[in-house]
Structures are given as structure tokens and as C-alpha cells.
Design an enzyme around this catalytic site. Structure first.
Site, PDB file in Angstrom:
ATOM      1  N   GLY A  22      19.309 -18.729  32.568  1.00 34.19           N
ATOM      2  CA  GLY A  22      17.920 -19.491  32.125  1.00 34.19           C
ATOM      3  C   GLY A  22      18.217 -19.319  30.820  1.00 34.19           C
ATOM      4  N   GLY A  24      16.742 -21.778  28.311  1.00 28.22           N
ATOM      5  CA  GLY A  24      15.486 -22.743  28.351  1.00 28.22           C
ATOM      6  C   GLY A  24      14.881 -22.018  27.597  1.00 28.22           C
ATOM      7  CG  PHE A  25      11.433 -22.979  24.681  1.00 23.56           C
ATOM      8  CD1 PHE A  25      12.437 -23.865  23.540  1.00 23.56           C
ATOM      9  CD2 PHE A  25      11.374 -24.669  25.900  1.00 23.56           C
ATOM     10  CE1 PHE A  25      12.057 -24.886  23.374  1.00 23.56           C
ATOM     11  CE2 PHE A  25      10.759 -25.922  25.384  1.00 23.56           C
ATOM     12  CZ  PHE A  25      11.339 -25.835  24.212  1.00 23.56           C
ATOM     13  CD  GLU A 181       3.198 -35.136  25.397  1.00 26.26           C
ATOM     14  OE1 GLU A 181       2.423 -34.615  24.807  1.00 26.26           O
ATOM     15  OE2 GLU A 181       3.622 -34.459  26.616  1.00 26.26           O
TER      16      GLU A 181
END
Length: 428
Positions: A22, A24-25, A181
């Protein structure tokens, strides 16, 4: 495991092998944290880019282009020779042989870091996915953008008043930050971004509903900020419907509290479930499918396997569950990197993982946002400017930060969105 000596030749096959699943962050933070360490790092992801997911909704609502919020993974590690990037999808883990399966390959590891993220859950009604897409990938965002913009084009062409009304009705399911949002961005797009561009319809007349099963939207925020967000959405023309569950979704619309609402655009932002990492290891998981981890983010019974971010159920927030936020994933990745580096060097490992909450932010629209920093609550223009600065700072590269800042500045001056392209298909 034998202690490895520090060396500049981090590509040596004799060095410990850290496999990170992964990008991601959390995964990127773990790989970066091992820069210069006496180990080999293999970073695996099914995409060739690192995605800044918090701004994905702006791609879906024509505010940004995909390239503004995504960076090729390889470019992030161009100057880190001990990192190898593999493009592929992990299908399982053999913890006895200490290998990760990717296609027909079995990749051996000494340390394994699972940062596989999460996906949206339809709460057992997966058949709704066809009619209510989620927002998790770039492909999702561009498909939603197409669906949104196409609805207005079809409404302009339609001579049927009922069909036009259905095309101009948009339902967002889920009142968390993503749903809020999305609703605010869509309201600004319809109310300001397409002014004077249509002749038969008025985009500002679009009906936008935000449906939330909990008693209020932004349930993780203080009640006062939740109320502020509701008022801001209402000022944009969004109908906030709290305390109500969606009962059915189909191509023609949704059923809410026994009432059928014709809507050709339904978007899903409610509930998440973790990746199959727990199933790969037959490990204990929480109700959301996240792997239960120990104080050092390792999986019980597997001291060399770690899970972090949305993959892990950690109580590293003063005994409370660590939230599924980007800062939490980054902190977890950096912590695991420090721990692995200490083990490789035979040094004292860091203490238990402790999540440091930096605050929660959500934007509603132009100069409207809320921010929760514990004792300090911000709202309105101040929170909005802070939200923008934080998100630009979190982007991976200088090009991305510059592009997003310029796009936002242009949108602020003109109230126009520059990426309103319908691509990939002819009208439905």
C-alpha cells in the site's frame, strides 16, 4: 535476526527485506522513514500513483484534475535507492513461509507492513453500488464527474418536466466529511460555476439532498460545529436530512423514510470497511474489518508484521481508537519505520505508538469550513483558509501544490471550475 551493519549499498541481498503493501499515506511514510537504513524495501501498490484522497471530491466536482492530486510513486523514491516499487495487487500472505503473493510471484519478507487502506461499505446491500458510486479512486472521481455533468446536459435536452426534475436531483448518502464536502462543492458548482451557460434549465434550481443516518452530520465534530456546517449547507441550498436511513437505491432514485425520491444522481459516502488484511492472516478484526494490533502496531502472534492506518484497529490515542485520518496513517508509518530501524540496528525500540491528534477539518464551501482542535473551535473564513493551507501542505510534490494553489486562486476570483469535461462515453 542477525544484526545488519550500516552500509551505503542498500541493494545487497544480504540485508533485511521490508515489504510494504500500500502506497497511501501510511505506506509512503514507512518507506520514507527507512531512508538510509540497512535494509531493502519493496513497496507494492495496485496503482502506479500516490493519491491524495482528501481532495478526490474536488476532481469529482470539476474543481481539480486528477493529475493535481496524484503523484507517480516511483518519482517519490527516485532518490531513495533502497526502495523498489512494484506495480501489482497482493492476493494473500503466507506467514509460515514469510512470503507475500502477488500474481504468480511469492515475495519473501523479513518485516511486513500492511497499509492497505479501506473501502466503502453498502451495509450488506452491495447491489446498490451500480446506482450509487463511491469516491475512493481516481476512476470513481472521473465517473462521478461525468455523471454529474451529463445530468445537466440531458436535462437541457429533455422536454419532459418530470425527467428534468429527476436529472436535477442529486442525493448524497453519508454526512461525514466526504459527504459534507461533496454536497457543498456540488452546490457551489450548480449555484455559481455554471451561471448563464444553459438556456432551458437553471442549474441553480438543482435539488441537493444530504442524507445521514445519525442524528447530525459530522458526528465526530463537536455539536456546535456540526450545527454550523448544517447552516452553511442550507445557505448553499442543500437539504440536510439527518436521522434518516436510505431504504432502497435503484436507477430511478432512492427511497428514504418510505418516500421515493426520483434522482438520477446518487452518490455514496456512508461507512467504510477495511481491506482483507485480517483475512489474509486469519487475525482478529473489529466490526469494520480492521486488524487488531498491539501497542507497537504489530499483529498479535506475528511480531514482524505490522498494520497501520485504515487497516489497523489501534488504541494508540490515549486508549481510544485511532481515527482513520491521513495524519494518523502518516504517524503510524513513521513509527513503524523507527521500530524496524531500531530492530535492524540492535537498538532500543521506541515505546508504544501514541497518536498525536492535530485536529479535524471539513470544508463546506467558499469561506465556509469548520475546524476542531480540541479546546479550540474555528469556523467560517478562518477555518476555510486554514483548511486550504493544510491540504496544500499535505500534497506530495511541489508541482501538485503549485497546481492546486493556482486552481483554487482562479476559482476564488471567478467562481468558475476549469475541468468540467465529460469523457469516456457518449450520452446514456
Amino acid at each position: 535476526m542477525a544484526r545488519a551493519k550500516d552500509t551505503k549499498d542498500n541493494e545487497s541481498a544480504d540485508l533485511p527485506h521490508v515489504v510494504i503493501v500500500g502506497a497511501g499515506f501510511g505506506g509512503v511514510a514507512a518507506a520514507r522513514g527507512l531512508r538510509g537504513a540497512a535494509c531493502r524495501v519493496t513497496l507494492i501498490d495496485r496503482h502506479n500513483y500516490h493519491l491524495f484522497q482528501p481532495l478526490l471530491y474536488q476532481v469529482a466536482t470539476a474543481g481539480l484534475s486528477p493529475a493535481d492530486i496524484a503523484t507517480p510513486i516511483r518519482s517519490l523514491f527516485r532518490d531513495q535507492p533502497n526502495v523498489r516499487v512494484l506495480f501489482g495487487e497482493v492476493g494473500g500472505i503466507n506467514h509460515e513461509k514469510r512470503t507475500v503473493s502477488m500474481g504468480s510471484s511469492a515475495i519473501p519478507y523479513d518485516y511486513l507492513v500492511l497499509a492497505t487502506g479501506a473501502r466503502y461499505s453498502y451495509f450488506g446491500r452491495d447491489e446498490w453500488a451500480e446506482f450509487a458510486p463511491v469516491l475512493k479512486r481516481i476512476e470513481d472521481a472521473t465517473a462521478i464527474r461525468r455523471r454529474l455533468l451529463l445530468a445537466f446536459e440531458l436535462a437541457e435536452n429533455s422536454a419532459d418536466a418530470e425527467e428534468r426534475a429527476a436529472l436535477l436531483t442529486i442525493v448524497i448518502v453519508g454526512g461525514g466529511p466526504t459527504g459534507v464536502e461533496l454536497a457543498g462543492a456540488i452546490a457551489e458548482l450548480t449555484g455559481q460555476g455554471m451561471v448563464q451557460e444553459f438556456r432551458t434549465i437553471d442549474p441553480a434550481s438543482a435539488r441537493i439532498l444530504l442524507v445521514e443516518a445519525a442524528p447530525r452530520i459530522l458526528a465526530q465534530f463537536p455539536e456546535s460545529l456540526s450545527a454550523t456546517a448544517s447552516r452553511s449547507l442550507a445557505a448553499l441550498g442543500v437539504e440536510v436530512v439527518p436521522g434518516t436511513r436510505v431504504e432502497h437505491v435503484e436507477a430511478r432514485g432512492v427511497t428514504i423514510a418510505g418516500q421515493f425520491i426520483p434522482a438520477r444522481t446518487v452518490l455514496w459516502a456512508a461507512g467504510v470497511v477495511a481491506s482483507p488484511a485480517a483475512a489474509w492472516l486469519s487475525a482478529e478484526a473489529d466490526r469494520a474489518g480492521r486488524v487488531k494490533v498491539g501497542p507497537d502496531l504489530s499483529i498479535p502472534g506475528h511480531p514482524d508484521i505490522f498494520a497501520l492506518g485504515d487497516t489497523a484497529a489501534s488504541e494508540g490515542w490515549a486508549g481510544k481508537p485511532v481515527p482513520g485520518l491521513a495524519p494518523a496513517a502518516k504517524q503510524g508509518g513513521a513509527y513503524v519505520a523507527r521500530l524496524i530501524r531500531a530492530r535492524i540496528n540492535g537498538a532500543t525500540p521506541p515505546g508504544a505508538f501514541r497518536y498525536r491528534h492535530l485536529g479535524s477539518l471539513a470544508t463546506i464551501g467558499r469561506k465556509a469550513a469548520v475546524a476542531d482542535f480540541g479546546r479550540i473551535h474555528l469556523k467560517g473564513a478562518v477555518a476555510w483558509w486554514l483548511w486550504g493551507a493544510v491540504h496544500i501542505a499535505f500534497l506530495a510534490g511541489v508541482r501538485n501544490r503549485t497546481a492546486v494553489a493556482l486552481d483554487w486562486f482562479w476559482a476564488y476570483l471567478t467562481s468558475r471550475r476549469g475541468t468540467r469535461l465529460i469523457t469516456d462515453s457518449s450520452p446514456d
